[in-house]
Design a protein around this motif. Structure first.
Motif: not given
Length: 170
Positions: A73-94
């Protein structure tokens, strides 16, 4: 001098460990460097999400090879955190759907999301810069409707109007 120090050790493994301690990079220092790469990594807008995630996975694997332990879970969170703002909807949905991803599944879904966004570096640049205007990019304020009084009461949308346009002054 080194030969005398190494000769006193009982096994070849002990000799190698002693030499590694003297001359080699320690596992902790290498693990720290790999962790620094992950924590400071940020995907620039318009670049390939596939390349970014593969690089992040490479750094995560390096940490594990050096004895570090990071849960899935921490690995996934680290990758999601490194994404730009254009992936904010993807991050929130996840986060909101609490979907359990493997790294491979995350990569596949991120590449699919990138395809759906249809973002090329040129399109992204023009979308970020906003509409170009010869008047300095200032937006016009909407004109007030005639006869609209600001009496503090609720405004009602006209019949057949959109209920989402209901205005409630405070």
């Amino acid at each position: 001098m080194l030969q005398l120090q190494v000769e006193k050790l009982p096994t070849a493994a002990d000799m190698m460990l002693s030499l590694k301690e003297l001359f080699g990079e320690t596992d902790r220092a290498a693990r720290f460097e790999a962790m620094r790469k992950i924590m400071t990594s940020s995907m620039p807008e318009g670049t390939s999400v596939r390349e970014h995630v593969l690089k992040m996975m490479e750094n995560l694997n390096e940490i594990e090879l050096l004895g570090g332990q990071i849960d899935a879970d921490t690995k996934i969170d680290m990758i999601l955190h490194s994404l730009p703002k254009s992936y904010e909807n993807f991050r929130l949905n996840t986060i909101l759907t609490k979907k359990d991803y493997t790294l491979a599944e995350l990569l596949v879904d991120l590449v699919a999301a990138e395809g759906l966004m249809g973002r090329t570096p040129q399109a992204l640049f023009s979308a970020q810069s906003g509409p170009s205007s010869s008047k300095g990019g200032k937006k016009k304020k909407p004109a007030k409707k005639k006869g609209a009084a600001n009496s503090g009461s609720k405004s009602v949308a006209p019949s057949g109007g959109d209920i989402g346009k209901l205005i409630v002054p405070f």
